[in-house]
Scaffold this motif. Structure first.
Motif, PDB file in Angstrom:
ATOM      1  N   LEU A 200       0.831  -1.208   0.000  1.00  0.00           N
ATOM      2  CA  LEU A 200       0.000   0.000   0.000  1.00  0.00           C
ATOM      3  C   LEU A 200       0.863   1.255   0.000  1.00  0.00           C
ATOM      4  O   LEU A 200       0.532   2.252  -0.629  1.00  0.00           O
TER       5      LEU A 200
ATOM      6  N   ARG B  84       0.533   4.020  -2.707  1.00  0.00           N
ATOM      7  CA  ARG B  84       0.162   5.397  -2.352  1.00  0.00           C
ATOM      8  C   ARG B  84       1.241   6.403  -2.737  1.00  0.00           C
ATOM      9  O   ARG B  84       0.985   7.590  -2.816  1.00  0.00           O
TER      10      ARG B  84
ATOM     11  N   THR C 168      -8.465   3.489   0.271  1.00  0.00           N
ATOM     12  CA  THR C 168      -7.780   3.416  -1.013  1.00  0.00           C
ATOM     13  C   THR C 168      -8.760   3.009  -2.106  1.00  0.00           C
ATOM     14  O   THR C 168      -9.908   2.627  -1.834  1.00  0.00           O
TER      15      THR C 168
ATOM     16  N   THR D 221      -9.940  11.690  -2.426  1.00  0.00           N
ATOM     17  CA  THR D 221      -9.862  11.452  -0.982  1.00  0.00           C
ATOM     18  C   THR D 221     -10.466  12.578  -0.179  1.00  0.00           C
ATOM     19  O   THR D 221     -10.202  12.718   0.992  1.00  0.00           O
TER      20      THR D 221
END
Length: 858
Positions: free
Chosen positions: A44, A48, A392, A734
């Protein structure tokens, strides 16, 4: 001779073996989960990071800078006076970009591809060959321009291959990373399921162990009762002697106990018969004192434990009571002796059994504490990582797997916390804090939070003071909240179509102020037999309708928490007439603490935006307009979804704030129309503007094309955070905000008026329109209450409640807003049987509405 193990030894051996197996399996499972979590976290982090975006940008810049340099070469070659400084500058930039992909670590994998390597070598060779000409004087460079231009034109296909090969390599790397993440998530799910199964087995084993301890305790109590019965019915040995210690009488029990017959020892000194040699001197001295009358302390009804000797020389412990009597022959002593050999042995066994039981309890408490902490630590990390994972961009199967794990993890955490509370209490590590808090606000918050649950059962939930109320007290609000939520939750669970009342009463005592909190319901009640055991662990109640599913730990934990806070807990109930659970706690009154209002954390907007707001509630639209104008933005208002679509078709906006529930066309439909059009706002930032703050709602908004979410009532910090992302790459993905809840009312009652601080902020925003809007809000609520009826159309009820709840949030009527939302959801779900109770709650809370200034005056 072969020794055959006993059944008890076999059982003990099997249990030890299973404990080892379970422990090893649990440690192995936790190790696997830890490794998988680290793998997921690493993947992750890589997903990211902006690494892939950066290398792709660098690749594109190499091609762009090469084209710029090629263009500069052609312009310089064609010009009478070429701009050589610009040409050298473009060459330096191209050289720098090429150096990054030739030597940078991020492109090491791409350089392993032949096509990429060949193109890179070709570009590098051209750049190095051109350096002498670029760095030469202007005349030399001008003469070399045709050669450089021709070489540059020949190199264009290689540069294009360099960009295409690099993109292909990094695309393949991203696909491999996502496939690895999916595989790791699947393994993590399997490991978690195995851990849950192991914990279920452990829970069953713990329950069986607890039952075994209860059985052993009952058996030990029965053994004590039997022993006491035997000892009380034993015939004492009675021996009568004269003042000189000679035997006068020796009953049958004494004969059986000491092995003498009366006819053989009558007239003989008792000292040489049953007194051990080491105590005979003391015995003779005591008799001498008795004869002289100097010491009569031995003559009493109290038993003395001494040692006696039998005819065969064996010594035995005895209990002795001495009395004196006057007979014709003078003073005689009567000794009541009881052979307590069995009693002494039983006491020794009891002490050993007690020590074993205490050791077992300590071991159980230490085991529960250790296992609860050991399980809770990785489980907390697991839930935290799942929360990050859900934020995510997951595909549908991944999102479903993460949601399943989160639900199971929360339920497991609830059970682990219950076990941990019990273990901490039994090990003496569960303590109470001493905080100053508003008791009335806490009780209001608890009842507000349980209103929806109560309404689903058809119950009416209220709270009030009996006698003089108090406000600020000192105690542990978290423990108190946990106890009251348990009692109210049980009352809701067992009561249908009834009333549940939470009352608070001050009890004046000589030591300190105590407050009794009582939860009374109109449920089926509890029998007297069940009332005695209701606060024990693993005890569940049964009603006429059958068994209510429960672990039986809630009231046991409530009892422990109450004891830790120094209080008492109990129940008064009559079968068929309801129950009343009460808690009495020492909560001394304290002065209200000073409250410092936090300053804004975000700065005003960095640039002015042109914003479209779609909102059918005039008051909400006015507040948003004022807030945005303060920030320097320009606002265009649309009163419904269709008008928003029409405006977006002809005018370009930086951002669109879209209310979800609007007449004619709702916000989701309008968003889809704008996204599917070829207008100037097809790719504009669109934010959902709604009071629906549940996670599933916000996810649904984003699935329908929204870039983010702003909650109602609107807060300037939320607006700033959302609008700051406008124009940023991938920022909208986000941007999810949630409304900041208004402060709980500090009054010790059920007032629904807004807190003064919140009202002051809203008055500053609305300015001169505040009083007019507030009056309209009160008229709107009164009109709604007069109109509400279960027979009305459910869709109309939901729509009107939604609109009024948004207005209630603006003016801080939080309790009324919660009731309106509950009624809205019931109408949307078609729960007609729940409407009457919810309408009563809305009506009751609407009746307490009054302006903050008027409330203060009263």
């Amino acid at each position: 001779m072969t020794t055959v193990p006993s059944p008890l030894e076999k059982t003990t051996h099997k249990r030890s073996l299973w404990r080892w197996v379970a422990s090893i399996a649990g440690v192995a499972c936790l190790a696997v989960i830890f490794v998988l979590i680290r793998a997921v976290t690493a993947d992750l982090q890589e997903l990211r990071s902006a690494k892939i975006d950066a290398v792709q940008w660098t690749l594109s810049q190499v091609e762009i800078e090469f084209l710029d340099f090629n263009l500069s070469l052609r312009d310089a070659a064609a010009a009478d006076t070429p701009d050589l400084d610009q040409l050298r500058k473009d060459f330096d930039i191209l050289f720098s970009r090429h150096d990054i992909i030739s030597n940078g670590q991020a492109f090491a994998g791409a350089r392993g591809q032949q096509q990429f390597w060949d193109a890179d070598r070709a570009l590098g060779a051209f750049l190095h060959d051109a350096i002498p000409m670029i760095d030469a004087d202007d005349a030399t460079l001008t003469a070399a321009l045709p050669t450089l231009s021709a070489q540059s034109e020949q190199l264009r296909p290689s540069v294009r291959k360099l960009y295409a090969a690099g993109l292909s390599h990094f695309a393949d790397a991203s696909d491999q990373l996502r496939e690895r993440l999916m595989a790791t998530l699947s393994q993590l799910m399997l490991a978690t399921l195995f851990l849950l199964g192991s914990l279920a087995v452990l829970s069953v084993f713990s329950r069986r162990t607890a039952r075994k301890f209860l059985t052993q305790r009952e058996e030990l109590a029965q053994a004590n009762a039997h022993m006491e019965t035997i000892l009380s019915n034993t015939v004492d040995s009675v021996i009568v002697i004269d003042a000189h210690g000679r035997v006068i009488d020796f009953n049958a029990a004494a004969e059986r106990t000491f092995g003498y017959r009366l006819k053989d020892i009558k007239g003989s000194p008792l000292c040489g018969l049953i007194i051990p040699p080491e105590h005979r001197a003391i015995h003779e001295k005591a008799l001498a004192h008795l004869r002289s009358g100097e010491d009569t302390s031995l003559i009493s009804d109290e038993r003395m434990r001494l040692t006696a000797q039998r005819a065969d020389g064996e010594t035995i412990p005895v209990d002795v009571v001495l009395q004196s009597a006057q007979v014709a022959q003078g003073t005689v002593l009567i000794a009541f002796l009881r052979d307590i050999s069995d009693q002494v042995k039983a006491e020794t066994d009891l002490r050993q059994a007690r020590d074993l039981a205490q050791a077992g309890e300590r071991a159980k408490a230490e085991f529960l504490t250790l296992m609860s902490h050991e399980i809770r630590t990785p489980l907390t990390g697991l839930l935290g990582n799942l929360s990050l994972l859900e934020e995510t961009d997951l595909n549908k199967p991944q999102a479903q797997l993460a949601e399943n794990m989160r639900i199971s993890g929360r339920q497991l955490m609830k059970h682990v916390n219950a076990i941990l509370n019990i273990a901490r209490f039994e090990s003496g590590r569960l303590t109470a804090r001493k905080d100053v808090f508003d008791l009335g606000a806490l009780l209001q918050m608890i009842t507000d939070g349980q209103q929806a649950n109560a309404a689903l059962q058809g119950n009416k939930l209220t709270w009030d003071w009996q006698g003089t109320p108090v406000s600020w007290v000192e105690g542990d609000p978290e423990h108190l909240e946990q106890v009251l939520l348990n009692l109210i939750g049980n009352a809701i669970k067992f009561t249908k179509e009834g009333r549940i009342a939470l009352t608070a009463e001050v009890l004046k005592t000589a030591d300190a102020q105590k407050i009794r909190l009582r939860v009374t319901d109109t449920g089926p009640g509890i029998s007297a037999r069940d009332c005695k055991r209701i606060f024990d662990d693993f005890e569940t109640a049964r009603t006429s309708g059958g068994h209510i599913e429960s672990t039986g730990l809630g009231l046991g934990i409530a009892r422990r928490l109450t004891e830790v806070m120094g209080g008492e807990i109990g129940v008064d109930s009559t079968l068929g007439q309801g129950s009343s659970f009460w808690v009495a706690l020492p909560l001394p009154a304290r002065p209200a603490p000073e409250i410092t209002k936090p300053s804004p954390q975000s700065a005003p907007a960095a640039r002015a935006l042109n914003i479209l707001l779609a909102e059918d509630n005039e008051m909400n639209a006015y507040v948003v307009q004022k807030l945005l104008e303060r920030e320097g933005h320009t606002l265009t208002l649309a009163q419904d979804g269709q008008e928003a679509v029409d405006l977006a078709r002809c005018t370009a906006f930086d951002a669109i704030l879209m209310d979800i529930n609007m007449p004619e066309m709702n916000g989701l439909q309008a968003c889809k129309r704008i996204r599917n059009s070829d207008g100037p706002n097809a790719k504009a930032a669109i934010f959902a503007f709604s009071a629906n703050v549940l996670p599933e709602d916000t996810k649904r908004f984003r699935r329908e094309g929204m870039d983010g979410f702003i909650g109602k009532p609107v807060q300037i910090e939320e607006l700033r955070r959302a609008l700051a992302s406008v124009g940023q790459p991938e920022a909208g993905a986000t941007t999810d905000s949630a409304p900041t809840p208004s402060a709980q009312s500090a009054s010790a009652g059920n007032s629904a008026s807004a807190p003064p601080d919140d009202q002051g902020d809203m008055r500053d925003v609305m300015g001169a329109q505040y009083d007019a809007f507030q009056t309209r809000f009160y008229d709107e609520i009164r009109t709604l209450v007069d109109w509400l009826a279960p027979s009305n159309d459910l869709q109309d009820i939901a729509a009107r409640c939604h609109k009024s709840s948004a207005s209630a949030a603006l003016f801080g009527a939080n309790a009324l807003q919660a009731a309106l939302k509950a009624l809205e959801h019931a109408a949307e779900d078609g729960l007609k049987e729940d409407l009457p109770a919810l309408i009563d709650i809305v009506t009751e809370r609407a009746s307490t509405l009054q302006p903050a200034g008027q409330a203060a005056a009263e």
